[in-house]
Design a protein around this motif. Structure first.
Motif, PDB file in Angstrom:
ATOM      1  N   HIS A  70       0.829  -1.207   0.000  1.00 38.82           N
ATOM      2  CA  HIS A  70       0.000   0.000   0.000  1.00 38.82           C
ATOM      3  C   HIS A  70       0.864   1.258   0.000  1.00 38.82           C
TER       4      HIS A  70
ATOM      5  N   GLN B 181      -2.882  -2.247   8.350  1.00 39.27           N
ATOM      6  CA  GLN B 181      -1.432  -2.294   8.154  1.00 39.27           C
ATOM      7  C   GLN B 181      -0.837  -0.886   8.114  1.00 39.27           C
ATOM      8  N   CYS B 182      -1.391  -0.049   7.278  1.00 39.85           N
ATOM      9  CA  CYS B 182      -0.798   1.283   7.093  1.00 39.85           C
ATOM     10  C   CYS B 182      -0.965   2.136   8.347  1.00 39.85           C
TER      11      CYS B 182
ATOM     12  N   CYS C 223      -5.737   1.404   5.909  1.00 35.87           N
ATOM     13  CA  CYS C 223      -6.092   0.094   6.439  1.00 35.87           C
ATOM     14  C   CYS C 223      -5.348  -0.136   7.763  1.00 35.87           C
TER      15      CYS C 223
ATOM     16  N   GLU D  82       0.764   4.153   1.708  1.00 32.23           N
ATOM     17  CA  GLU D  82       1.222   4.785   2.951  1.00 32.23           C
ATOM     18  C   GLU D  82       2.370   4.002   3.589  1.00 32.23           C
TER      19      GLU D  82
HETATM   20 ZN   LIG Z   1      -3.000   0.120   3.683  1.00 35.39          ZN
END
Ligand SMILES: [Zn+2]
Length: 400
Positions: A179, A227-228, A225, A181
């Motif tokens: 992603h 993760q980011c 999300c 970010e």
């Molecule tokens: Zn993400």
């Protein structure tokens, strides 16, 4: 509990609550009420103050972001204008490097009629524009390989200088985790060597290391999300301004912001304050960006259209391969971000970078001398675009 115990869950409810009241008892028992009776596990009760504070709150309160506390400057119109400048730059970059060929340049995309490269006699050789769409001539970057989704972000330092930008690269790495970010935060560390004490000494200037990215704002086109949000938290990013909701991200950025432990900071004078342990999540509706609602509305319309499509009518599909083996009716947001409607919104939004007339050209935030004024921020954003247009490619404008 096992059935062999001679009792199952349903029996337990019936036996404990009584058959007559079982239904109403279940209906009125909310998860929050059940949780109230549960103490925090050992350790969490003494070391996770935000968790303690929110333990008995409803989810609706846990996701609520208090801008008055950590971003009170958003009440100022000059600050909102400043944020919008970078959002328009981001839209212009996304438009510049637009690639809607999620299933490749060949095939049939009924929702992308305006992105057809040129009309071919045979539909089998009909192609759709890739990266060339915004600037077909004049740049040395001509490619149409789909590297990832039309999702990008830029990083801006505390003074207003643009550090870098990046795109989603899921397809390039055959991954679902590349992603924009998280890629950008990782690159910020590699660019700055913040944590290489042998080279930089410590602390950095008169500041503790927790300050490393604590003045950096990320602008992203899509709500982050888990993760980011996590990577940005680990990086100590100050705040994240997002231009569209991801309704599948379950407001994790808000939850993380409220539940993360705050980071104590001691400045040169020894004054201790705290930073949020996760970036302040700021929807672009808070900075008056009209495109926020437009993108959300059009995304929901697209999802609705796909979900209710007649799958025998290929005109209603997102994509159909020429041999008919692939028929994509998925309501995915990454498909929406390939459509003509999404493209138009980014196109129009990006143009505002060129046409914008500032209402607060001389204002700066914070009001320190070294901080760029809004007028200087706009100049910086326009210069960065010129640079990225020629020297950049999808997500890596710097020359390291
Ligand atoms: Zn993400």
């Amino acid at each position: 509990m096992r059935d062999s115990d001679g009792i199952n869950r349903r029996d337990l409810i019936v036996k404990t609550a009584g058959a007559a009241s079982a239904t109403s008892a279940l209906a009125s028992m909310t998860p929050a009420m059940a949780q109230k009776s549960q103490p925090l596990p050992p350790g969490f009760d003494t070391q996770a103050q935000p968790l303690v504070d929110n333990w008995r709150n409803h989810l609706s309160e846990v996701v609520k972001v208090n801008f008055d506390k950590d971003a009170p400057e958003l009440a100022q119109d000059a600050v909102k204008e400043r944020h919008r400048i970078y959002c328009y730059l981001l839209m212009k970059l996304i438009h510049r490097f637009w690639n809607g060929n999620k299933h490749g340049p060949l095939g049939y995309y009924p929702q992308r009629a305006k992105q057809i490269e040129f009309i071919q006699q045979s539909p089998k050789t009909q192609r759709y524009h890739g990266d060339r769409i915004a600037n077909p001539e004049g740049t040395r970057i001509n490619r149409d390989r789909y590297l990832g989704h039309n999702i990008a972000c830029i990083a801006v330092d505390g003074n207003g200088a643009i550090i870098d930008f990046d795109f989603n690269h899921n397809d390039f790495f055959r991954s679902t985790a590349e992603h924009a970010e998280s890629r950008l935060v990782r690159r910020l560390f590699s660019l700055t060597d913040f944590f290489d004490s042998w080279k930089t000494g410590q602390p950095i200037g008169d500041r503790s290391r927790a300050f490393s990215l604590s003045e950096v704002t990320l602008y992203t086109s899509l709500e982050s999300c888990a993760q980011c949000s996590g990577v940005m938290s680990l990086g100590g990013v100050k705040q994240i301004v997002y231009m569209q909701n991801d309704f599948t991200a379950y407001m994790i950025g808000n939850i993380m912001y409220n539940l993360a432990n705050r980071i104590p900071i001691r400045d040169a004078q020894g004054v201790v304050s705290t930073l949020p342990g996760a970036p302040v999540p700021i929807p672009a509706s808070e900075i008056g960006l009209a495109e926020f609602k437009m993108l959300n509305d059009e995304n929901l319309k697209f999802a609705d259209k796909m979900s209710n499509a007649d799958q025998n009518d290929l005109e209603q599909a997102f994509f159909v391969s020429h041999d008919g083996t692939i028929k994509d009716f998925s309501p995915s947001i990454t498909s929406f971000l390939c459509t003509d409607r999404a493209y138009e919104i980014f196109d129009e939004g990006g143009k505002k970078l060129d046409t914008l007339a500032l209402h607060f050209p001389k204002e700066r935030f914070p009001g320190e001398e070294k901080i760029l004024t809004n007028e200087q921020c706009l100049k910086e954003a326009r210069e960065f675009y010129k640079y990225a247009d020629v020297e950049g490619y999808r997500g890596s404008p710097h020359k390291l």
